[in-house]
Design a protein around this motif. Sequence first.
Motif, short mmCIF file in Angstrom:
data_model
loop_
_atom_site.label_atom_id
_atom_site.label_comp_id
_atom_site.label_asym_id
_atom_site.label_seq_id
_atom_site.Cartn_x
_atom_site.Cartn_y
_atom_site.Cartn_z
N HIS A 108 0.85 -1.19 0.00
CA HIS A 108 0.00 0.00 0.00
C HIS A 108 0.89 1.24 0.00
CE1 HIS A 108 -3.53 -2.36 1.16
NE2 HIS A 108 -2.82 -2.92 2.12
N ASP A 109 0.49 2.25 -0.80
CA ASP A 109 1.12 3.54 -0.58
C ASP A 109 0.44 4.15 0.65
OD1 ASP A 109 -1.25 4.97 -1.34
OD2 ASP A 109 -0.57 5.16 -3.41
N ILE A 110 0.92 5.27 1.11
CA ILE A 110 0.38 5.86 2.34
C ILE A 110 -1.13 6.12 2.22
CG2 ILE A 110 0.42 7.90 3.86
CD1 ILE A 110 2.71 6.02 4.38
N GLY A 111 -1.55 6.70 1.12
CA GLY A 111 -2.97 7.01 0.94
C GLY A 111 -3.84 5.76 0.98
N GLU A 112 -3.41 4.70 0.33
CA GLU A 112 -4.17 3.45 0.34
C GLU A 112 -4.19 2.84 1.74
OE1 GLU A 112 -1.90 1.27 -2.50
OE2 GLU A 112 -3.11 1.93 -4.21
N ALA A 113 -3.06 2.91 2.44
CA ALA A 113 -2.99 2.37 3.79
C ALA A 113 -3.92 3.15 4.73
CB ALA A 113 -1.56 2.40 4.30
N VAL A 114 -3.93 4.48 4.60
CA VAL A 114 -4.83 5.30 5.42
C VAL A 114 -6.28 4.90 5.15
CG1 VAL A 114 -5.73 7.64 5.77
CG2 VAL A 114 -3.26 7.25 5.72
N LYS A 115 -6.65 4.75 3.89
CA LYS A 115 -8.03 4.36 3.55
C LYS A 115 -8.39 3.00 4.12
CE LYS A 115 -8.43 7.04 -0.69
NZ LYS A 115 -8.45 7.01 -2.16
N ALA A 116 -7.48 2.02 4.00
CA ALA A 116 -7.75 0.67 4.50
C ALA A 116 -7.93 0.67 6.02
CB ALA A 116 -6.62 -0.28 4.10
N VAL A 117 -7.05 1.38 6.71
CA VAL A 117 -7.13 1.44 8.16
C VAL A 117 -8.36 2.22 8.61
CG1 VAL A 117 -5.98 2.36 10.23
CG2 VAL A 117 -4.67 1.08 8.53
N ALA A 118 -8.62 3.34 7.96
CA ALA A 118 -9.80 4.14 8.32
C ALA A 118 -11.08 3.34 8.15
CB ALA A 118 -9.84 5.41 7.46
N ARG A 119 -11.17 2.60 7.07
CA ARG A 119 -12.35 1.77 6.82
C ARG A 119 -12.47 0.68 7.88
NH1 ARG A 119 -11.65 1.47 1.82
NH2 ARG A 119 -10.14 -0.23 1.83
N ALA A 120 -11.37 0.01 8.20
CA ALA A 120 -11.40 -1.09 9.17
C ALA A 120 -11.71 -0.60 10.58
CB ALA A 120 -10.06 -1.83 9.16
N ALA A 121 -11.23 0.59 10.92
CA ALA A 121 -11.37 1.09 12.29
C ALA A 121 -12.54 2.05 12.47
CB ALA A 121 -10.09 1.80 12.71
N GLY A 122 -13.16 2.47 11.39
CA GLY A 122 -14.24 3.44 11.51
C GLY A 122 -13.73 4.81 11.89
N ILE A 123 -12.55 5.15 11.40
CA ILE A 123 -11.91 6.43 11.70
C ILE A 123 -11.95 7.29 10.44
CG2 ILE A 123 -9.71 7.54 12.28
CD1 ILE A 123 -8.94 5.01 13.78
N ASN A 124 -12.15 8.58 10.60
CA ASN A 124 -12.10 9.50 9.49
C ASN A 124 -10.69 9.49 8.91
OD1 ASN A 124 -11.27 12.30 8.46
ND2 ASN A 124 -13.51 12.48 8.49
N GLY A 125 -10.58 9.19 7.61
CA GLY A 125 -9.28 9.05 6.97
C GLY A 125 -8.44 10.32 7.00
N LYS A 126 -9.07 11.47 6.80
CA LYS A 126 -8.32 12.73 6.82
C LYS A 126 -7.75 12.99 8.21
CE LYS A 126 -8.68 17.60 5.69
NZ LYS A 126 -8.22 18.08 4.42
N LYS A 127 -8.56 12.76 9.26
CA LYS A 127 -8.08 12.95 10.64
C LYS A 127 -6.94 11.97 10.94
CE LYS A 127 -12.32 14.72 12.65
NZ LYS A 127 -13.43 14.49 13.57
N LEU A 128 -7.09 10.73 10.48
CA LEU A 128 -6.05 9.74 10.71
C LEU A 128 -4.74 10.15 10.02
CD1 LEU A 128 -5.01 7.01 11.73
CD2 LEU A 128 -6.08 5.95 9.73
N GLY A 129 -4.84 10.57 8.78
CA GLY A 129 -3.65 11.01 8.05
C GLY A 129 -2.97 12.19 8.72
N ASN A 130 -3.76 13.17 9.15
CA ASN A 130 -3.21 14.34 9.84
C ASN A 130 -2.57 13.96 11.17
OD1 ASN A 130 -3.99 16.07 7.79
ND2 ASN A 130 -5.91 16.65 8.78
N PHE A 131 -3.23 13.06 11.89
CA PHE A 131 -2.70 12.62 13.18
C PHE A 131 -1.36 11.91 12.98
CE2 PHE A 131 -2.43 9.80 16.87
CZ PHE A 131 -2.80 10.65 17.90
#
Length: 175
Positions: A108-131
């Motif tokens: 996964h590139d970073i963007g794909e990894a953020v999307k996969a994790v956000a989807r699995a965890a129910g976390i907003n992807g933009k907030k996760l990436g910024n965090f």
Amino acid sequence: MPSKQPDRSSIDDMLIKSLVEVRRQFDAREDTWREAALQTFQKYLEAIGIDPALRAPIMKFRNERANDRFLAARRGQGKTGTPMPANKSQALTIGAAAVTVLHERGKHDIGEAVKAVARAAGINGKKLGNFRDNINRATASDDVLKTYPEYLAAFREWQTEDILESLARVRGFVD
């Protein structure tokens, strides 16, 4: 994933030792005795093999109590602003570590990894990436910067499927 369970004797010893500490805090009228009691219960349930999903409400309640105490102490010191609640911070820290490990594995590139994790965890992807960016810039809180490497080390030992499956457990911790 998790290591093998300890024997019953060591579980009982851990419980008694922890309860002695709770009693010490209670007798000393320390503000932390309630969270310590909840932590003891949570650790005991973990030690006897209770499913993490069933333990999650106890963890959330303990973290909420700790947040309330922490905010009251900040206000007492005249500090303003509201720091991120521990439940949310912990969930985002776990998510950020998962993103890093998925990216490190090269699938996964970073963007794909953020999307996969956000989807699995129910976390907003933009907030996760910024965090995660704040962690990498070392501008996150000291607690986050301390625990992030611990989650990284743990996730590096797990299979990708186990990481993504475990992320479902943080769903209730991010509002």
